[in-house]
Design a protein around this motif. Structure first.
Motif, PDB file in Angstrom:
ATOM      1  N   PRO A  21      77.871 -24.727 -11.280  1.00 38.35           N
ATOM      2  CA  PRO A  21      76.638 -25.488 -11.051  1.00 38.35           C
ATOM      3  C   PRO A  21      76.269 -25.502  -9.571  1.00 38.35           C
ATOM      4  O   PRO A  21      77.138 -25.500  -8.705  1.00 38.35           O
ATOM      5  N   MET A  22      74.971 -25.494  -9.285  1.00 37.61           N
ATOM      6  CA  MET A  22      74.484 -25.494  -7.906  1.00 37.61           C
ATOM      7  C   MET A  22      73.412 -26.564  -7.744  1.00 37.61           C
ATOM      8  O   MET A  22      72.638 -26.810  -8.670  1.00 37.61           O
ATOM      9  N   LEU A  23      73.386 -27.182  -6.579  1.00 39.63           N
ATOM     10  CA  LEU A  23      72.352 -28.162  -6.276  1.00 39.63           C
ATOM     11  C   LEU A  23      71.117 -27.441  -5.756  1.00 39.63           C
ATOM     12  O   LEU A  23      71.216 -26.435  -5.059  1.00 39.63           O
ATOM     13  N   VAL A  24      69.947 -27.963  -6.091  1.00 37.92           N
ATOM     14  CA  VAL A  24      68.680 -27.393  -5.650  1.00 37.92           C
ATOM     15  C   VAL A  24      68.207 -28.187  -4.435  1.00 37.92           C
ATOM     16  O   VAL A  24      68.086 -29.411  -4.496  1.00 37.92           O
ATOM     17  N   VAL A  25      67.971 -27.486  -3.338  1.00 33.90           N
ATOM     18  CA  VAL A  25      67.539 -28.108  -2.091  1.00 33.90           C
ATOM     19  C   VAL A  25      66.209 -27.488  -1.667  1.00 33.90           C
ATOM     20  O   VAL A  25      65.752 -26.516  -2.261  1.00 33.90           O
ATOM     21  N   SER A  26      65.612 -28.058  -0.637  1.00 37.61           N
ATOM     22  CA  SER A  26      64.448 -27.448   0.006  1.00 37.61           C
ATOM     23  C   SER A  26      64.868 -27.017   1.390  1.00 37.61           C
ATOM     24  O   SER A  26      65.566 -27.752   2.095  1.00 37.61           O
ATOM     25  N   GLY A  27      64.424 -25.823   1.779  1.00 34.42           N
ATOM     26  CA  GLY A  27      64.676 -25.309   3.117  1.00 34.42           C
ATOM     27  C   GLY A  27      63.355 -25.075   3.818  1.00 34.42           C
ATOM     28  O   GLY A  27      62.434 -24.496   3.239  1.00 34.42           O
ATOM     29  N   CYS A  28      63.246 -25.541   5.044  1.00 32.85           N
ATOM     30  CA  CYS A  28      62.011 -25.391   5.808  1.00 32.85           C
ATOM     31  C   CYS A  28      61.995 -24.010   6.458  1.00 32.85           C
ATOM     32  O   CYS A  28      62.904 -23.674   7.220  1.00 32.85           O
ATOM     33  N   SER A  29      60.954 -23.234   6.165  1.00 34.27           N
ATOM     34  CA  SER A  29      60.848 -21.902   6.760  1.00 34.27           C
ATOM     35  C   SER A  29      60.416 -21.974   8.228  1.00 34.27           C
ATOM     36  O   SER A  29      60.559 -21.001   8.959  1.00 34.27           O
ATOM     37  N   ALA A  30      59.929 -23.134   8.679  1.00 32.48           N
ATOM     38  CA  ALA A  30      59.523 -23.282  10.073  1.00 32.48           C
ATOM     39  C   ALA A  30      60.689 -23.657  10.991  1.00 32.48           C
ATOM     40  O   ALA A  30      60.881 -23.055  12.041  1.00 32.48           O
ATOM     41  N   CYS A  31      61.502 -24.653  10.568  1.00 32.11           N
ATOM     42  CA  CYS A  31      62.571 -25.132  11.464  1.00 32.11           C
ATOM     43  C   CYS A  31      63.981 -24.957  10.900  1.00 32.11           C
ATOM     44  O   CYS A  31      64.960 -25.185  11.598  1.00 32.11           O
ATOM     45  N   GLY A  32      64.102 -24.617   9.609  1.00 31.09           N
ATOM     46  CA  GLY A  32      65.422 -24.382   9.021  1.00 31.09           C
ATOM     47  C   GLY A  32      66.076 -25.605   8.412  1.00 31.09           C
ATOM     48  O   GLY A  32      67.176 -25.510   7.868  1.00 31.09           O
ATOM     49  N   GLU A  33      65.444 -26.770   8.481  1.00 29.45           N
ATOM     50  CA  GLU A  33      66.022 -28.006   7.925  1.00 29.45           C
ATOM     51  C   GLU A  33      66.235 -27.869   6.423  1.00 29.45           C
ATOM     52  O   GLU A  33      65.392 -27.335   5.708  1.00 29.45           O
ATOM     53  N   LEU A  34      67.384 -28.347   5.922  1.00 29.75           N
ATOM     54  CA  LEU A  34      67.663 -28.404   4.490  1.00 29.75           C
ATOM     55  C   LEU A  34      67.637 -29.859   4.043  1.00 29.75           C
ATOM     56  O   LEU A  34      68.158 -30.731   4.757  1.00 29.75           O
ATOM     57  N   VAL A  35      67.035 -30.134   2.878  1.00 27.81           N
ATOM     58  CA  VAL A  35      66.993 -31.497   2.357  1.00 27.81           C
ATOM     59  C   VAL A  35      67.308 -31.506   0.866  1.00 27.81           C
ATOM     60  O   VAL A  35      67.030 -30.544   0.148  1.00 27.81           O
ATOM     61  N   PHE A  36      67.924 -32.598   0.431  1.00 32.36           N
ATOM     62  CA  PHE A  36      68.223 -32.827  -0.979  1.00 32.36           C
ATOM     63  C   PHE A  36      67.896 -34.281  -1.282  1.00 32.36           C
ATOM     64  O   PHE A  36      68.276 -35.163  -0.509  1.00 32.36           O
ATOM     65  N   PRO A  37      67.216 -34.547  -2.398  1.00 35.68           N
ATOM     66  CA  PRO A  37      66.671 -33.573  -3.341  1.00 35.68           C
ATOM     67  C   PRO A  37      65.494 -32.840  -2.730  1.00 35.68           C
ATOM     68  O   PRO A  37      64.963 -33.237  -1.686  1.00 35.68           O
ATOM     69  N   LYS A  38      65.076 -31.766  -3.419  1.00 35.63           N
ATOM     70  CA  LYS A  38      63.993 -30.934  -2.884  1.00 35.63           C
ATOM     71  C   LYS A  38      62.720 -31.761  -2.715  1.00 35.63           C
ATOM     72  O   LYS A  38      62.500 -32.748  -3.413  1.00 35.63           O
ATOM     73  N   GLU A  51      60.757 -24.341   0.986  1.00 39.94           N
ATOM     74  CA  GLU A  51      61.019 -23.378  -0.068  1.00 39.94           C
ATOM     75  C   GLU A  51      62.231 -23.836  -0.864  1.00 39.94           C
ATOM     76  O   GLU A  51      63.218 -24.308  -0.293  1.00 39.94           O
ATOM     77  N   GLU A  52      62.171 -23.699  -2.187  1.00 41.03           N
ATOM     78  CA  GLU A  52      63.293 -24.085  -3.037  1.00 41.03           C
ATOM     79  C   GLU A  52      64.438 -23.099  -2.864  1.00 41.03           C
ATOM     80  O   GLU A  52      64.241 -21.891  -2.862  1.00 41.03           O
ATOM     81  N   LYS A  53      65.658 -23.644  -2.712  1.00 43.57           N
ATOM     82  CA  LYS A  53      66.872 -22.847  -2.554  1.00 43.57           C
ATOM     83  C   LYS A  53      67.990 -23.532  -3.333  1.00 43.57           C
ATOM     84  O   LYS A  53      67.861 -24.686  -3.724  1.00 43.57           O
ATOM     85  N   PHE A  87      78.349 -29.184   3.031  1.00 41.28           N
ATOM     86  CA  PHE A  87      78.382 -27.839   2.482  1.00 41.28           C
ATOM     87  C   PHE A  87      78.264 -26.816   3.606  1.00 41.28           C
ATOM     88  O   PHE A  87      77.700 -27.116   4.671  1.00 41.28           O
ATOM     89  N   PRO A  88      78.782 -25.604   3.410  1.00 42.66           N
ATOM     90  CA  PRO A  88      78.738 -24.574   4.459  1.00 42.66           C
ATOM     91  C   PRO A  88      77.329 -24.266   4.952  1.00 42.66           C
ATOM     92  O   PRO A  88      77.145 -23.833   6.089  1.00 42.66           O
ATOM     93  N   GLU A  89      76.332 -24.519   4.120  1.00 39.02           N
ATOM     94  CA  GLU A  89      74.946 -24.273   4.518  1.00 39.02           C
ATOM     95  C   GLU A  89      74.457 -25.268   5.572  1.00 39.02           C
ATOM     96  O   GLU A  89      73.369 -25.113   6.115  1.00 39.02           O
ATOM     97  N   GLY A  90      75.264 -26.321   5.849  1.00 39.53           N
ATOM     98  CA  GLY A  90      74.930 -27.274   6.901  1.00 39.53           C
ATOM     99  C   GLY A  90      74.266 -28.552   6.428  1.00 39.53           C
ATOM    100  O   GLY A  90      73.709 -29.291   7.233  1.00 39.53           O
ATOM    101  N   ILE A  91      74.336 -28.853   5.150  1.00 39.55           N
ATOM    102  CA  ILE A  91      73.715 -30.059   4.619  1.00 39.55           C
ATOM    103  C   ILE A  91      74.799 -30.991   4.086  1.00 39.55           C
ATOM    104  O   ILE A  91      75.805 -30.528   3.540  1.00 39.55           O
ATOM    105  N   ARG A  92      74.594 -32.282   4.273  1.00 43.54           N
ATOM    106  CA  ARG A  92      75.493 -33.301   3.719  1.00 43.54           C
ATOM    107  C   ARG A  92      74.772 -34.007   2.576  1.00 43.54           C
ATOM    108  O   ARG A  92      73.606 -34.399   2.731  1.00 43.54           O
ATOM    109  N   ILE A  93      75.485 -34.178   1.449  1.00 41.08           N
ATOM    110  CA  ILE A  93      74.867 -34.758   0.255  1.00 41.08           C
ATOM    111  C   ILE A  93      75.759 -35.855  -0.302  1.00 41.08           C
ATOM    112  O   ILE A  93      76.982 -35.699  -0.398  1.00 41.08           O
ATOM    113  N   LEU A  94      75.138 -36.961  -0.686  1.00 41.54           N
ATOM    114  CA  LEU A  94      75.815 -38.097  -1.305  1.00 41.54           C
ATOM    115  C   LEU A  94      75.890 -37.882  -2.810  1.00 41.54           C
ATOM    116  O   LEU A  94      74.928 -37.423  -3.420  1.00 41.54           O
TER     117      LEU A  94
END
Length: 135
Positions: A21-38, A51-53, A87-94
């Motif tokens: 299973p994988m979590l769905v996040v959003s990644g900003c194509s302008a600054c690279g920020e990742l957020v969850f939930p998308k 963008e959805e990732k 996560f290795p992608e650089g995002i922390r999730i609760l």
């Protein structure tokens, strides 16, 4: 739980039909920020370039706590534990942990995402992601 229809607690939080299973996040194509939930807008640079990732299913436990009283509207069972996983992608999730005993949790331990039952209602088994320590 045989015969129950399995459904996600909320569409778009995770991909749960694959073996990992994988979590769905959003990644900003302008600054690279990742957020969850998308979401549609970047909280870092305030653009609509999200963008959805998906992120991988392995991470490291950062911190955790035990919950002994259910919050309002909670349909699960207590006690339970929650943790923040990096996560290795650089995002922390609760998220909720599969391990209910905080004495068995250690900051820095390896964690994997698993699918588990959140609650059962109206002939449906609602699934959610949880963080499981890798022994």
């Amino acid at each position: 739980m045989e015969g129950l229809v399995k459904v996600p607690v909320k569409d778009g939080l995770f991909q749960w039909t694959s073996p990992s299973p994988m979590l769905v996040v959003s990644g900003c194509s302008a600054c690279g920020e990742l957020v969850f939930p998308k979401q549609d807008y970047c909280p870092e640079c305030c653009t609509d370039t999200m963008e959805e990732k998906t992120i991988g299913s392995l991470g490291k436990l950062v911190c955790f706590t035990g919950i002994t009283s259910p919050p309002p509207g909670f349909k699960g069972t207590v006690p339970y534990t929650v943790g923040i996983v990096e996560f290795p992608e650089g995002i922390r999730i609760l998220g909720v942990m599969t391990e209910k005993n905080i004495d068995r949790l250690i900051p820095g331990m390896d964690i994997e995402i698993v699918m588990d039952t959140a609650f059962i209602e109206d002939e449906k088994e609602f699934l959610t992601y949880k963080f499981k320590p890798i022994q």
